[in-house]
Scaffold this active site. Sequence first.
Site, PDB file in Angstrom:
ATOM      1  N   ASP A 179       0.656  -1.242   0.287  1.00 50.21           N
ATOM      2  CA  ASP A 179       0.120  -0.140  -0.014  1.00 50.21           C
ATOM      3  C   ASP A 179       0.640   1.137   0.097  1.00 50.21           C
ATOM      4  OD1 ASP A 179      -3.082   0.744   0.671  1.00 50.21           O
ATOM      5  OD2 ASP A 179      -1.308   2.453   1.900  1.00 50.21           O
TER       6      ASP A 179
ATOM      7  N   HIS B 132      -7.524   9.356  -2.670  1.00 48.42           N
ATOM      8  CA  HIS B 132      -6.761   9.224  -1.037  1.00 48.42           C
ATOM      9  C   HIS B 132      -7.971  10.554   0.403  1.00 48.42           C
ATOM     10  CE1 HIS B 132      -2.869   9.719   0.756  1.00 48.42           C
ATOM     11  NE2 HIS B 132      -3.200   9.331   1.923  1.00 48.42           N
TER      12      HIS B 132
ATOM     13  N   TYR C 183       3.381   9.488  -0.672  1.00 45.80           N
ATOM     14  CA  TYR C 183       4.164   9.289   0.570  1.00 45.80           C
ATOM     15  C   TYR C 183       5.273   9.616  -0.047  1.00 45.80           C
ATOM     16  CZ  TYR C 183       0.162   6.493   2.865  1.00 45.80           C
ATOM     17  OH  TYR C 183      -0.458   5.953   3.348  1.00 45.80           O
TER      18      TYR C 183
ATOM     19  N   LYS D 289      -2.807   6.046  -4.378  1.00 40.38           N
ATOM     20  CA  LYS D 289      -3.570   6.690  -4.341  1.00 40.38           C
ATOM     21  C   LYS D 289      -2.988   8.024  -4.767  1.00 40.38           C
ATOM     22  CE  LYS D 289      -3.790   4.525   0.539  1.00 40.38           C
ATOM     23  NZ  LYS D 289      -2.021   4.766   1.524  1.00 40.38           N
TER      24      LYS D 289
HETATM   25  N1  LIG Z   1      -5.299   6.167   3.704  1.00 43.16           N
HETATM   26  C1  LIG Z   1      -4.505   7.294   4.425  1.00 43.16           C
HETATM   27  O1  LIG Z   1      -4.950   8.586   5.047  1.00 43.16           O
HETATM   28  C2  LIG Z   1      -3.973   6.296   5.714  1.00 43.16           C
HETATM   29  C3  LIG Z   1      -3.182   7.461   6.554  1.00 43.16           C
HETATM   30  C4  LIG Z   1      -2.321   6.290   7.066  1.00 43.16           C
HETATM   31  C5  LIG Z   1      -1.165   4.989   6.713  1.00 43.16           C
HETATM   32  N2  LIG Z   1      -1.930   5.257   5.577  1.00 43.16           N
HETATM   33  C6  LIG Z   1      -1.689   3.602   5.679  1.00 43.16           C
HETATM   34  O2  LIG Z   1      -1.719   2.837   6.602  1.00 43.16           O
HETATM   35  C7  LIG Z   1      -0.337   1.945   6.748  1.00 43.16           C
HETATM   36  C8  LIG Z   1       0.093   1.129   8.030  1.00 43.16           C
HETATM   37  O3  LIG Z   1      -0.190   3.079   8.835  1.00 43.16           O
HETATM   38  P1  LIG Z   1       0.882   3.705   9.286  1.00 43.16           P
HETATM   39  O4  LIG Z   1       2.285   3.013   8.920  1.00 43.16           O
HETATM   40  O5  LIG Z   1       0.557   5.077  10.060  1.00 43.16           O
HETATM   41  O6  LIG Z   1       1.036   3.570  11.592  1.00 43.16           O
HETATM   42  P2  LIG Z   1       0.675   1.744  12.165  1.00 43.16           P
HETATM   43  O7  LIG Z   1       0.630   0.433  11.167  1.00 43.16           O
HETATM   44  O8  LIG Z   1      -0.353   2.131  12.578  1.00 43.16           O
HETATM   45  O9  LIG Z   1       1.760   1.872  12.933  1.00 43.16           O
HETATM   46  C9  LIG Z   1       3.071   2.009  12.307  1.00 43.16           C
HETATM   47  C10 LIG Z   1       4.311   1.563  13.419  1.00 43.16           C
HETATM   48  O10 LIG Z   1       3.837   0.719  14.780  1.00 43.16           O
HETATM   49  C11 LIG Z   1       5.670   0.139  14.498  1.00 43.16           C
HETATM   50  N3  LIG Z   1       5.549  -1.804  14.675  1.00 43.16           N
HETATM   51  C12 LIG Z   1       4.730  -2.367  13.645  1.00 43.16           C
HETATM   52  N4  LIG Z   1       4.672  -3.192  13.368  1.00 43.16           N
HETATM   53  C13 LIG Z   1       5.071  -3.695  14.831  1.00 43.16           C
HETATM   54  C14 LIG Z   1       4.738  -4.577  15.863  1.00 43.16           C
HETATM   55  N5  LIG Z   1       4.830  -5.529  16.011  1.00 43.16           N
HETATM   56  N6  LIG Z   1       5.828  -4.274  17.074  1.00 43.16           N
HETATM   57  C15 LIG Z   1       5.929  -3.277  17.960  1.00 43.16           C
HETATM   58  N7  LIG Z   1       5.614  -2.450  17.007  1.00 43.16           N
HETATM   59  C16 LIG Z   1       5.160  -2.421  15.590  1.00 43.16           C
HETATM   60  C17 LIG Z   1       6.120   0.410  13.986  1.00 43.16           C
HETATM   61  O11 LIG Z   1       7.498   0.741  14.088  1.00 43.16           O
HETATM   62  P3  LIG Z   1       8.550  -0.185  13.305  1.00 43.16           P
HETATM   63  O12 LIG Z   1       8.577   0.135  11.532  1.00 43.16           O
HETATM   64  O13 LIG Z   1       9.790   0.281  14.181  1.00 43.16           O
HETATM   65  O14 LIG Z   1       8.351  -2.003  13.251  1.00 43.16           O
HETATM   66  C18 LIG Z   1       6.232   2.110  12.993  1.00 43.16           C
HETATM   67  O15 LIG Z   1       6.396   2.583  14.177  1.00 43.16           O
HETATM   68  C19 LIG Z   1       1.061   2.952   6.096  1.00 43.16           C
HETATM   69  O16 LIG Z   1       1.473   2.598   6.019  1.00 43.16           O
HETATM   70  C20 LIG Z   1      -0.189   3.024   4.916  1.00 43.16           C
HETATM   71  O17 LIG Z   1       0.295   2.992   4.346  1.00 43.16           O
HETATM   72  C21 LIG Z   1      -2.748   5.382   5.184  1.00 43.16           C
END
Ligand SMILES: NC(=O)c1ccc[n+]([C@@H]2O[C@H](COP(=O)([O-])OP(=O)(O)OC[C@H]3O[C@@H](n4cnc5c(N)ncnc54)[C@H](OP(=O)(O)O)[C@@H]3O)[C@@H](O)[C@H]2O)c1
Length: 288
Positions: A44, A111, A49, A78
């Site tokens: 994704d 998006h 990004y 997106k």
């Molecule tokens: N459509 C939208 O508006 C929108 C907005 C935000 C995000 N997104 C999508 O959603 C995806 C996920 O959201 P996000 O990246 O914002 O945040 P997230 O997945 O909620 O959190 C990522 C964080 O969690 C940590 N983490 C991951 N797995 C872990 C585990 N097993 N144990 C402990 N810590 C862990 C990661 O650290 P490490 O990297 O150090 O492991 C990172 O700091 C994004 O990458 C993007 O593709 C979409």
Amino acid sequence: MHSKTLANQVAMPVLGFGVYQMKEAQTAQQAVYAAIQAGYRQIDTAASYGNERAVGAGIRQAIADGLVTRAELFVTSKMWVADACPERAAAAINATLDRLGLEYLDLYLLHQPYNDVFAAWRAMEAAYEKGQLRAIGVSNFSISQLANLSAFSKRKPMVNQIEVNPFQQNQALVNYCLAQGVQPVAWAPFAEGKHDLFQQPLLAEIAAAHHKSIAQVILRWCLQRDLLVVAKSSRYERMQENQAVFDFTLTLAELTAISTLDTGQSMFFDHADPAMIDWMATRSVAYE
Ligand SMILES: NC(=O)c1ccc[n+]([C@@H]2O[C@H](COP(=O)([O-])OP(=O)(O)OC[C@H]3O[C@@H](n4cnc5c(N)ncnc54)[C@H](OP(=O)(O)O)[C@@H]3O)[C@@H](O)[C@H]2O)c1
């Protein structure tokens, strides 16, 4: 890989690998390659990004090395707000395909629910009909925004990607999407660790009961609520950990207990806040 069939019969892997905030090209490319190695089949990204070229390079490297075929992968990107207008929408889709170096996308999302969303959606429908996009959807759309777009379009969004984590459960929106045949996909399932999510006592207790981690409990909780989910990690062992969620089931009592953690508030920002809309309208985004 476990998958779910979208309204147009396209199968989407239930777990996706997100690459938000992986700006550095080498990091994003290596992370995507590692995620595919670790078993992810859904990637994704987004024009905003700033890493589509690097993500595409990681995907193409994995295909060239024989880890996976293009048909086995599900790639999402997106359209950013600035491109959601009649003059730019079609070109934005082509530019994303060019940067990724792919002939088609498996899913393309609008998006944000801002700017000329109908013009953007018409361009997305046209690209869908041409076969450039296998499925089309939206992100961050509220119930009324989704109802409006669906009511006045030939095709209803197949997906709505929204914030869902234990502190922002978005249950009414999730229910509405499911009832409409629009697949909800959870973004930021870990709330990026905010609100001490990885130390939360109730989640820790449930995790211990299943010999699982808090991250695994959250991903399982999403899947049991019929959500698909995209999570990010830059660490290989966590990429693996975050996929080991098919060998346990949360009980109804555990699901009910987790529902008490809902604050009803975004862990990031309110999409209805006019100040945020102004910020997105003026934000300069470098596509890479
Ligand atoms: N459509 C939208 O508006 C929108 C907005 C935000 C995000 N997104 C999508 O959603 C995806 C996920 O959201 P996000 O990246 O914002 O945040 P997230 O997945 O909620 O959190 C990522 C964080 O969690 C940590 N983490 C991951 N797995 C872990 C585990 N097993 N144990 C402990 N810590 C862990 C990661 O650290 P490490 O990297 O150090 O492991 C990172 O700091 C994004 O990458 C993007 O593709 C979409």
